[in-house]
Design a protein around this motif. Sequence first.
Motif, mmCIF file in Angstrom:
data_model
loop_
_atom_site.group_PDB
_atom_site.id
_atom_site.type_symbol
_atom_site.label_atom_id
_atom_site.label_comp_id
_atom_site.label_asym_id
_atom_site.label_seq_id
_atom_site.Cartn_x
_atom_site.Cartn_y
_atom_site.Cartn_z
ATOM 1 N N LYS A 145 0.841 -1.194 0.000
ATOM 2 C CA LYS A 145 0.000 0.000 0.000
ATOM 3 C C LYS A 145 0.884 1.253 0.000
ATOM 4 N N HIS A 146 0.622 2.140 -0.949
ATOM 5 C CA HIS A 146 1.346 3.414 -0.986
ATOM 6 C C HIS A 146 0.554 4.534 -0.321
ATOM 7 N N TYR A 147 -0.672 4.231 0.070
ATOM 8 C CA TYR A 147 -1.489 5.191 0.810
ATOM 9 C C TYR A 147 -1.971 4.514 2.085
ATOM 10 N N TYR A 148 -1.946 5.264 3.172
ATOM 11 C CA TYR A 148 -2.388 4.747 4.464
ATOM 12 C C TYR A 148 -3.542 5.610 4.958
ATOM 13 N N THR A 149 -4.636 4.962 5.371
ATOM 14 C CA THR A 149 -5.788 5.721 5.840
ATOM 15 C C THR A 149 -6.054 5.516 7.324
ATOM 16 N N GLU A 150 -6.109 4.256 7.781
ATOM 17 C CA GLU A 150 -6.387 3.989 9.187
ATOM 18 C C GLU A 150 -5.791 2.646 9.577
ATOM 19 N N PRO A 151 -5.610 2.404 10.894
ATOM 20 C CA PRO A 151 -4.860 1.222 11.333
ATOM 21 C C PRO A 151 -5.657 -0.069 11.432
ATOM 22 N N TYR A 152 -6.977 0.001 11.449
ATOM 23 C CA TYR A 152 -7.792 -1.156 11.806
ATOM 24 C C TYR A 152 -7.605 -2.384 10.906
ATOM 25 N N PRO A 153 -7.365 -2.227 9.581
ATOM 26 C CA PRO A 153 -7.175 -3.444 8.773
ATOM 27 C C PRO A 153 -5.919 -4.236 9.125
ATOM 28 N N TYR A 154 -5.005 -3.642 9.899
ATOM 29 C CA TYR A 154 -3.703 -4.250 10.120
ATOM 30 C C TYR A 154 -3.555 -4.875 11.506
ATOM 31 N N ALA A 155 -4.649 -4.946 12.256
ATOM 32 C CA ALA A 155 -4.603 -5.585 13.567
ATOM 33 C C ALA A 155 -4.141 -7.042 13.449
ATOM 34 N N LYS A 156 -3.215 -7.431 14.323
ATOM 35 C CA LYS A 156 -2.703 -8.807 14.385
ATOM 36 C C LYS A 156 -1.950 -9.225 13.114
ATOM 37 N N GLN A 157 -1.500 -8.256 12.357
ATOM 38 C CA GLN A 157 -0.766 -8.559 11.129
ATOM 39 C C GLN A 157 0.702 -8.143 11.270
ATOM 40 N N ASN A 242 5.920 -11.446 6.554
ATOM 41 C CA ASN A 242 5.212 -10.180 6.348
ATOM 42 C C ASN A 242 3.837 -10.418 5.735
ATOM 43 N N ASP A 243 2.870 -9.635 6.233
ATOM 44 C CA ASP A 243 1.516 -9.673 5.682
ATOM 45 C C ASP A 243 1.205 -8.461 4.816
ATOM 46 N N PHE A 244 1.664 -7.267 5.256
ATOM 47 C CA PHE A 244 1.409 -6.033 4.506
ATOM 48 C C PHE A 244 2.642 -5.143 4.527
ATOM 49 N N VAL A 245 2.833 -4.423 3.418
ATOM 50 C CA VAL A 245 3.888 -3.410 3.327
ATOM 51 C C VAL A 245 3.231 -2.051 3.140
ATOM 52 N N LEU A 246 3.507 -1.133 4.049
ATOM 53 C CA LEU A 246 3.051 0.250 3.914
ATOM 54 C C LEU A 246 4.244 1.064 3.421
ATOM 55 N N ALA A 247 4.265 1.324 2.119
ATOM 56 C CA ALA A 247 5.399 2.005 1.495
ATOM 57 C C ALA A 247 5.167 3.507 1.539
ATOM 58 N N MET A 248 5.590 4.113 2.640
ATOM 59 C CA MET A 248 5.411 5.558 2.828
ATOM 60 C C MET A 248 6.637 6.287 2.286
ATOM 61 N N THR A 249 6.830 6.153 0.983
ATOM 62 C CA THR A 249 8.043 6.640 0.319
ATOM 63 C C THR A 249 7.866 8.001 -0.334
#
Length: 322
Positions: A145-157, A242-249
């Motif tokens: 993901k290159h855009y981040y909106t909120e943390p809830y989808p990433y619980a326990k990941q 890894n389950d998700f990558v948040l690419a805040m580049t």
Amino acid sequence: MEILDILIIGAGPIGLNCALEAEKHNLTYLIIEKGTIVNSLYNYPLYMRFFSTAEKLEIAEIPFISTAPKPGRQEALEYYQGITRQKNLNINLYETVLNVTKTNGVFHVQTSKSAYAAKNVIIATGFYDIPNMMNIPGEQLSKVKHYYTEPYPYAKQKIVVVGSSNSAVDAALETYRKGADVTMIIRHGEISKSVKYWVKPDIENRILEGSINAHFNSELVEITENSVIFKDENGNTQEIENDFVLAMTGYLPDFAFLTKIGIDLQGECLNPFYDPETMETNVPNLYLAGVVCGGKDTHLWFIENSRIHAEIIVRNIVSADT
């Protein structure tokens, strides 16, 4: 076809300010925006707070009332969209500008819905629409993901956050506090100095205590379905689950569009050419306003220090007509 005095591309805060300045001088104008009003702000993280105080985000001397010392995303949306409603600004939404050409001193603007003519064009498109890609294997996977909106989808990941700027730090802290296992991959040797001063100690302490893993002077080199591979500060290759990558580049202006319409781009940062006294580009009567002026250096311009662009541009247009 009516020939407008000004056509403004982009309905961010600076584009809106240009419209308000045009109204002040009784100039005909139209804003064309490919999304909603202040579209970039709409796509910010839901709980984002500005570095600036409310008065530094004001346009056209319209008060921005905030109950918090630093206003958040929703307050900003209410403020800027409220101005658009109150002033009944002339604006077309969900319409994409495809090309801008000039014939006999008149700009012809072709969009996804129509065509327009104007004596002057202002580019106020910002930089938030095009992610700065890492260009590594696996970046196209849906888990990235290159855009981040909120943390809830990433619980326990198991989350990897790439970067150390404000967006990366916010993502790391918020997902950690919602139960994610967070690892940060950071190319530099420390958290960015530009991180909001009230947040920087928080992330540094979470790293120090081991709540958030951080690999400094490291670089992500590959992403797989179930892991990421990176080079650490010693040049060794490591692989972690890894389950998700948040690419805040970071994000970039639409350089292809700027080049297409004739604006010269200069240097490593691809800085678009403009006269700082008038904001006029190398194309006569074609102006830049807001953060798009900084090229790749997206930390150069903000709402608070580019609000003045509207006044500079319209003053130059009015003086040229007299």
